[in-house]
Design a protein around this motif. Structure first.
Motif: not given
Length: 733
Positions: A669-676, A697-700
């Motif tokens: 989740v942290e990885l994808l947030d940083l990348a997006i 993670d469903e929250r994504l």
């Protein structure tokens, strides 16, 4: 002083005969060649002309005296006898250079000191005034060469070495000295080609030395026309009126030369850091109308002269500093040969190389070769006529033999018709391989795929993954569960290994076997062997390097082929970011698809070096950035935007962050947030991983537009193993 002098001209080793020819043309008489020097006799006008016009010399030395000497006292006396007041004021400055040894002088510093003492003592006034020593810009530069008991005492008329023309303040990685570049151009026939109005192109121009020297030759510009300070400037024997006459003549010739229509002289350089320094050098030389430098890769080099011009392609490929290692250089030469054959027909080519064996890899014969020295490095100049009768078809790269095509099937069929000597299990395994080969080879041939998975534990008791890499077989043995008898597991492995060469018609020496176990930490990246053999394979119009022996993985994840092809189709004009890039195969596909730029990030220097070789193999280089670093930390520091991002993280990875270990389930989740956060408006992020139990993670899905595309990212060779990876397409809402 007499009207005629003995002159010595020094030069780089190997240029003596060229320099002798040049010096004769400029008026030097009774010319004789020595090692790294020539000598002859001349009047003062010729001495000045040599200083101004020699493109090949380093120094012009005017001999004052020769004398024999047996010891240091003889040296002092011989120098002291010269009427130094004719050459230098007592208030002037002096520098002494000494070369050679013998006659009791083992140390050049001691020899220079003796010469200096003799001159200073001769000029010291009653008031005690005497010349000072100035090693940088003296009024007089004195040179003494000791050769088998004879001292040759000279004045250095040039001052700084003549190769320092003054235009080149910024240098590349392995710069050619200006006089060596001029010599290469002369040997390559450029004066003749220029006189005929021909063009010149350098596909690896660095900071433009060949280009500037070529333009100076073509425009009839004296190489040292712009030099302001000379070794004779403050010499008392200097004849300013004579010098001014020669300088004015040279000035007029340069003006006339530059007034003519400029020749087409172009340089291309892959390294963006060298473009501006190169252009600055051209501008300082006053040749901006004649010489243009562009950023460009060797793989796409194509001179486009006006009116279908022909001319000379000249280059000095890097010796290893700029592009990595010998393998990269091999591809560079192959790309160069390919471009010459395809885009430069009926041109002449001159390749100046420190690695002549690589020159043979270009696939074109050289009709002439010259030996040169670049400093201490022996080099060759290969002269080539780019004509079909010079192409070496045997050494040109043939299309890879399709080991999965009909030939193999014929071989496999022939083997199958022989009496079986395999165990029952081995024969069963061979039958399965042949069945898979028959089905998949047609698909592979149609899709131009040269490596694919042939077998993946289809029969649970034979727990192997078998991949074909052209005519090599890569076998990975999955560790058997504890419930299986180790001896039985071993016997099955031997059965399978006996079956593989027979079933596939492949030599045993081309079967590589590894054991695949759950790797802890960074074991998956550890070197298994050091054979260092790289194999070139192809997919989707790009060439990639695999290493079947040295690591657990080969450098190419075969299951990601559809994802790489998708990236290639979508990359045109986009800024592409590849995180956990491994050997950057996705970046090569993006570059092939026309990406505006690619950036690839990985923690491993080994894999980034491999990535660099993959890029250079396809003619791509430094506009494709390779960044070494921990991905999470890199993303936090990054402020750039990207239109297309690919993330395929390992399940686990040791790094300095994330509690010491990256865990894809915990940290995605942290990885994808940083990348997006780095995704440009309308950009797309592809995320995949091969952790069998992974749950996104469903929250994504609440924050982003998320679509699972796993089924669309599997080719027929992985249809039997749909759990090989999972993949998602993600966009900012």
């Amino acid at each position: 002083m007499s009207d005629r002098f003995e002159l010595y001209l020094t030069c780089p080793k190997g240029l003596e005969s060229l320099l002798a020819e040049e010096a004769r043309g400029l008026g030097l008489e009774e010319v004789r060649e020595h090692t790294s020097a020539i000598r002859g006799s001349a009047d003062m006008e010729t001495a000045y002309r040599l200083c101004l016009w020699s493109r090949l010399g380093n120094r012009v030395l005017l001999v004052l005296k020769r004398f024999t000497m047996k010891n240091a006292d003889d040296l002092y006396d011989g120098v002291h006898e010269v009427e130094w007041q004719d050459h230098l004021e007592a208030s002037g400055s002096l520098a002494v250079e000494f070369s050679g040894h013998g006659s009791g002088i083992d140390n050049t510093h001691f020899g220079a000191l003796k010469v200096k003492d003799a001159i200073v003592d001769k000029l010291r006034t009653r008031e005690g005034e005497r010349p000072t020593v100035d090693k940088l810009n003296p009024d007089l530069r004195v040179h003494l060469r000791l050769d088998r008991g004879e001292a040759i005492l000279s004045l250095d008329l040039s001052g700084h070495s003549l190769h320092q023309r003054g235009y080149r303040l910024q240098q590349g990685a392995a710069p050619l000295k200006e006089n060596l570049a001029a010599a290469v151009l002369i040997r390559a026939g450029w004066p003749r080609i220029a006189a005929e109005g021909g063009a010149l192109a350098d596909p690896m121009c660095g900071v433009g030395t060949f280009l500037v020297e070529a333009a100076m030759i073509a425009a009839d510009i004296a190489p040292n026309l712009k030099r302001e300070r000379w070794g004779f400037s403050a010499w008392l024997g200097h004849v300013p009126a004579l010098w001014r006459k020669l300088h004015d003549e040279a000035q007029a010739r340069a003006q006339a030369g530059l007034a003519r229509p400029p020749l087409w002289i172009r340089g291309y350089e892959a390294d963006p850091r060298l473009i501006q320094p190169g252009r600055n050098n051209v501008e300082r030389a006053g040749l901006s109308d004649w010489v243009k430098i562009y950023q460009g890769e060797v793989g796409s080099f194509e001179p486009r002269p006006d009116q279908n011009q022909k001319g000379l392609v000249i280059c000095n490929p890097p010796y290893g500093e700029r592009l990595g290692d010998e393998a990269s250089l091999l591809y560079l030469y192959q790309n160069l040969g390919e471009r010459l054959r395809q885009s430069c027909l009926n041109w002449e080519a001159a390749v100046f190389t420190g690695a002549p064996d690589l020159g043979k890899r270009m696939g074109i014969r050289s009709h002439k070769q010259y030996a040169f020295w670049n400093g201490a490095l022996p080099c060759k100049l290969l002269l080539i006529k780019v004509q079909p009768d010079q192409f070496v078809t045997g050494e040109r790269r043939q299309p890879e033999r399709d080991a999965q095509g009909n030939d193999t099937q014929r071989t496999a069929a022939a083997v199958a018709s022989e009496p079986a000597r395999l165990s029952e299990g081995g024969q069963m395994f061979a039958n399965r391989l042949q069945k898979n080969l028959k089905q998949l080879s047609k698909w592979a041939k149609r899709e131009h795929v040269s490596c694919y998975r042939l077998y993946d534990a289809d029969m649970p008791e034979y727990a192997l993954a078998i991949d074909l890499y052209q005519d090599w077989v890569h076998v990975q043995e999955y560790a058997a569960p504890r419930s299986v008898d180790p001896e039985k597991a071993q016997a099955r492995l031997f059965d399978a290994l006996a079956a593989i060469p027979q079933a596939l018609g492949i030599d045993q020496s081309r079967v590589v076997v590894k054991r695949r176990e759950r790797q802890s930490g960074t074991r998956q990246y550890e070197r298994q062997s050091t054979q260092g053999q790289f194999l070139e394979v192809s997919e989707g119009g790009v060439k990639l390097l695999v290493n079947l022996t040295d690591y657990l993985d080969t450098g190419l994840f075969l299951d990601h082929r559809p994802m790489r092809m998708r990236i290639q189709r979508e990359a045109a004009g986009k800024r592409f970011l590849n995180l956990f890039c491994y050997t950057a195969t996705a970046s090569v596909h993006a570059a092939k698809g026309g990406a505006r730029s690619t950036t690839s990030v990985d923690l491993s220097r080994t894999y980034l070096d491999w990535a660099r070789r993959n890029l250079s193999l396809n003619g791509f280089s430094d506009k494709n950035r390779l960044e070494q670093g921990d991905v999470m930390a890199w993303l936090q520091a990054c402020r750039e935007e990207y239109d297309l991002i690919f993330i395929d993280p390992p399940t686990f990875s040791n790094s300095k962050r994330m509690e010491g270990v990256f865990d894809v389930q915990r940290d995605h989740v942290e990885l994808l947030d940083l990348a997006i956060a780095r995704l440009a408006p309308g950009g797309v992020l592809y995320f995949s991983n091969n952790f069998r139990k992974f749950q996104l993670d469903e929250r994504l899905a609440e924050r982003y537009a998320v679509e699972e595309i796993s089924a669309q990212t599997l080719d027929p060779d992985f249809a039997r193993n749909s759990k090989i990876h999972r993949a998602w397409r993600i966009q900012a809402r």
